[in-house]
Design a protein around this motif. Structure first.
Motif, PDB file in Angstrom:
ATOM      1  N   ALA A 117       0.830  -1.207   0.000  1.00  0.00           N
ATOM      2  CA  ALA A 117       0.000   0.000   0.000  1.00  0.00           C
ATOM      3  C   ALA A 117       0.860   1.251   0.000  1.00  0.00           C
ATOM      4  CB  ALA A 117      -0.925   0.022   1.217  1.00  0.00           C
ATOM      5  N   ILE A 118       0.310   2.312  -0.585  1.00  0.00           N
ATOM      6  CA  ILE A 118       0.866   3.656  -0.517  1.00  0.00           C
ATOM      7  C   ILE A 118      -0.192   4.555   0.108  1.00  0.00           C
ATOM      8  CG2 ILE A 118       1.701   5.647  -1.810  1.00  0.00           C
ATOM      9  CD1 ILE A 118       2.681   3.746  -3.975  1.00  0.00           C
ATOM     10  N   PHE A 119       0.180   5.239   1.183  1.00  0.00           N
ATOM     11  CA  PHE A 119      -0.713   6.198   1.831  1.00  0.00           C
ATOM     12  C   PHE A 119      -0.222   7.608   1.496  1.00  0.00           C
ATOM     13  CE2 PHE A 119      -1.061   2.526   4.861  1.00  0.00           C
ATOM     14  CZ  PHE A 119      -2.412   2.264   4.666  1.00  0.00           C
TER      15      PHE A 119
ATOM     16  N   ASN B  98       5.406   7.235  -6.687  1.00  0.00           N
ATOM     17  CA  ASN B  98       4.270   6.335  -6.895  1.00  0.00           C
ATOM     18  C   ASN B  98       4.414   5.459  -8.138  1.00  0.00           C
ATOM     19  OD1 ASN B  98       3.144   7.675  -4.671  1.00  0.00           O
ATOM     20  ND2 ASN B  98       1.104   7.766  -5.581  1.00  0.00           N
ATOM     21  N   LYS B  99       4.687   6.086  -9.274  1.00  0.00           N
ATOM     22  CA  LYS B  99       4.680   5.346 -10.534  1.00  0.00           C
ATOM     23  C   LYS B  99       5.732   4.234 -10.543  1.00  0.00           C
ATOM     24  CE  LYS B  99       2.740   8.941 -13.494  1.00  0.00           C
ATOM     25  NZ  LYS B  99       2.968   9.825 -14.680  1.00  0.00           N
ATOM     26  N   GLN B 100       6.936   4.539 -10.075  1.00  0.00           N
ATOM     27  CA  GLN B 100       7.994   3.526 -10.071  1.00  0.00           C
ATOM     28  C   GLN B 100       7.670   2.395  -9.103  1.00  0.00           C
ATOM     29  OE1 GLN B 100      11.914   5.188  -9.690  1.00  0.00           O
ATOM     30  NE2 GLN B 100      12.923   3.178  -9.596  1.00  0.00           N
ATOM     31  N   LEU B 101       7.070   2.705  -7.977  1.00  0.00           N
ATOM     32  CA  LEU B 101       6.681   1.663  -7.029  1.00  0.00           C
ATOM     33  C   LEU B 101       5.565   0.803  -7.610  1.00  0.00           C
ATOM     34  CD1 LEU B 101       6.781   3.735  -3.725  1.00  0.00           C
ATOM     35  CD2 LEU B 101       8.419   1.986  -4.467  1.00  0.00           C
ATOM     36  N   MET B 102       4.663   1.403  -8.364  1.00  0.00           N
ATOM     37  CA  MET B 102       3.604   0.641  -9.027  1.00  0.00           C
ATOM     38  C   MET B 102       4.174  -0.344 -10.036  1.00  0.00           C
ATOM     39  SD  MET B 102       1.060   3.886  -9.656  1.00  0.00           S
ATOM     40  CE  MET B 102       0.255   3.090 -11.045  1.00  0.00           C
ATOM     41  N   GLN B 103       5.248   0.045 -10.693  1.00  0.00           N
ATOM     42  CA  GLN B 103       5.873  -0.834 -11.684  1.00  0.00           C
ATOM     43  C   GLN B 103       6.528  -2.042 -11.025  1.00  0.00           C
ATOM     44  OE1 GLN B 103       8.529   1.839 -13.712  1.00  0.00           O
ATOM     45  NE2 GLN B 103       6.888   2.917 -14.785  1.00  0.00           N
TER      46      GLN B 103
ATOM     47  N   ILE C  90      -3.457   2.307  -3.484  1.00  0.00           N
ATOM     48  CA  ILE C  90      -2.882   3.649  -3.444  1.00  0.00           C
ATOM     49  C   ILE C  90      -3.949   4.608  -2.939  1.00  0.00           C
ATOM     50  CG2 ILE C  90      -1.760   5.472  -4.769  1.00  0.00           C
ATOM     51  CD1 ILE C  90      -0.728   3.308  -6.649  1.00  0.00           C
ATOM     52  N   TYR C  91      -3.749   5.052  -1.706  1.00  0.00           N
ATOM     53  CA  TYR C  91      -4.740   5.841  -0.991  1.00  0.00           C
ATOM     54  C   TYR C  91      -4.451   7.329  -1.129  1.00  0.00           C
ATOM     55  CZ  TYR C  91      -5.736   1.418   1.468  1.00  0.00           C
ATOM     56  OH  TYR C  91      -6.052   0.122   1.782  1.00  0.00           O
TER      57      TYR C  91
END
Length: 257
Positions: free
Chosen positions: A49-51, A63-68, A75-76
């Motif tokens: 998760a990302i808060f 965010n984008k790199q962690l999503m990859q 993603i909150y």
């Protein structure tokens, strides 16, 4: 839940929440991805998760790199930040709850710094143990965020929610601004002995490059002028007898400091 503080950019802090039993992690306001990825590799944990507290690039830049790297991330962010937070798929409002493993967090809508800012408060599962507040750029150690998209009245309302939390709450704010914040505080509250002692301590800590985050909310209530807009001494210092005007004048003075 363990909280790990990672320095990023010039003065940001990223916070990684780690559950050692399940070895999963969440991250609060990833300004950039690389420090997070290095730390997760070190502890061999999976990010789930990302808060995010608000949309500014120094809070969502990773965010984008962690999503990859990690699939199916939750993603909150604030509901009113729709379209402004990369990858956001959970849209939160005042009173909502979020969960990380066995910890339930409360969501506060705290506009002022931005119009959609939120904060996350995780009460402790153990009696008399401190809870954890992740407040982005709303409250700082010794200060508060600039009013980019909100008003003094909104910020007082937002900070009032935070001020009502227990004194032993750990305040995980997102920047290392404490020393300069306290230097300003002394210009309007210089006779405050708690503030004087805190400034001396923080000055010594920063001379050793030690972090001043987290702070404790009880200390903030005694020394942070932006939580004391109704204090007669501060009102006198800015020649006001009304809370919103007092706060607005303090914030304007700090902006020019």
């Amino acid at each position: 839940m363990q909280v790990h503080r990672l320095p990023a950019l010039s003065d940001n802090y990223i916070f990684v929440l780690h559950d050692t039993q399940e070895n999963v992690a969440a991250v609060v306001d990833p300004a950039e991805a690389e420090p997070v990825l290095r730390f997760l590799d070190k502890i061999a944990a999976v990010l789930v998760a990302i808060f995010n507290t608000h949309h500014h690039s120094d809070h969502v830049g990773g965010n984008k790199q962690l999503m990859q790297r990690f699939a199916n991330l939750r993603i909150y962010g604030g509901g009113e930040d729709f379209g402004r937070i990369p990858g956001q798929n959970v849209f939160l409002r005042e009173g909502d709850r979020v969960q990380f493993v066995d910890r339930i967090g409360e969501v506060f809508f705290v506009p002022g710094h931005t119009r959609a800012h939120i904060a996350y408060y995780f009460p402790s599962n153990v009696a008399d143990e401190p809870g954890d507040l992740f407040c982005g750029d709303t409250l700082f150690a010794g200060g508060c965020g600039r009013l980019f998209e909100g008003t003094p009245s909104q910020m007082i309302s937002s900070l009032s929610k935070i001020r009502a939390l227990p004194d032993n709450t750990r305040v995980w704010c997102a920047h290392e601004y404490t020393l300069k914040n306290l230097q300003f505080a002394l210009t309007v509250d210089g006779n405050n002995p708690d503030l004087q002692a805190r400034y001396t301590q923080v000055k010594e800590s920063r001379s050793r490059s030690e972090a001043t985050v987290p702070s404790l909310l009880g200390i903030e209530k005694r020394t942070n002028p932006f939580l004391r807009w109704d204090n007669p001494h501060l009102q006198a210092a800015v020649k006001s007898d009304e809370s919103v005007q007092t706060f607005a004048r303090l914030r304007g003075m700090k902006d020019r400091f």
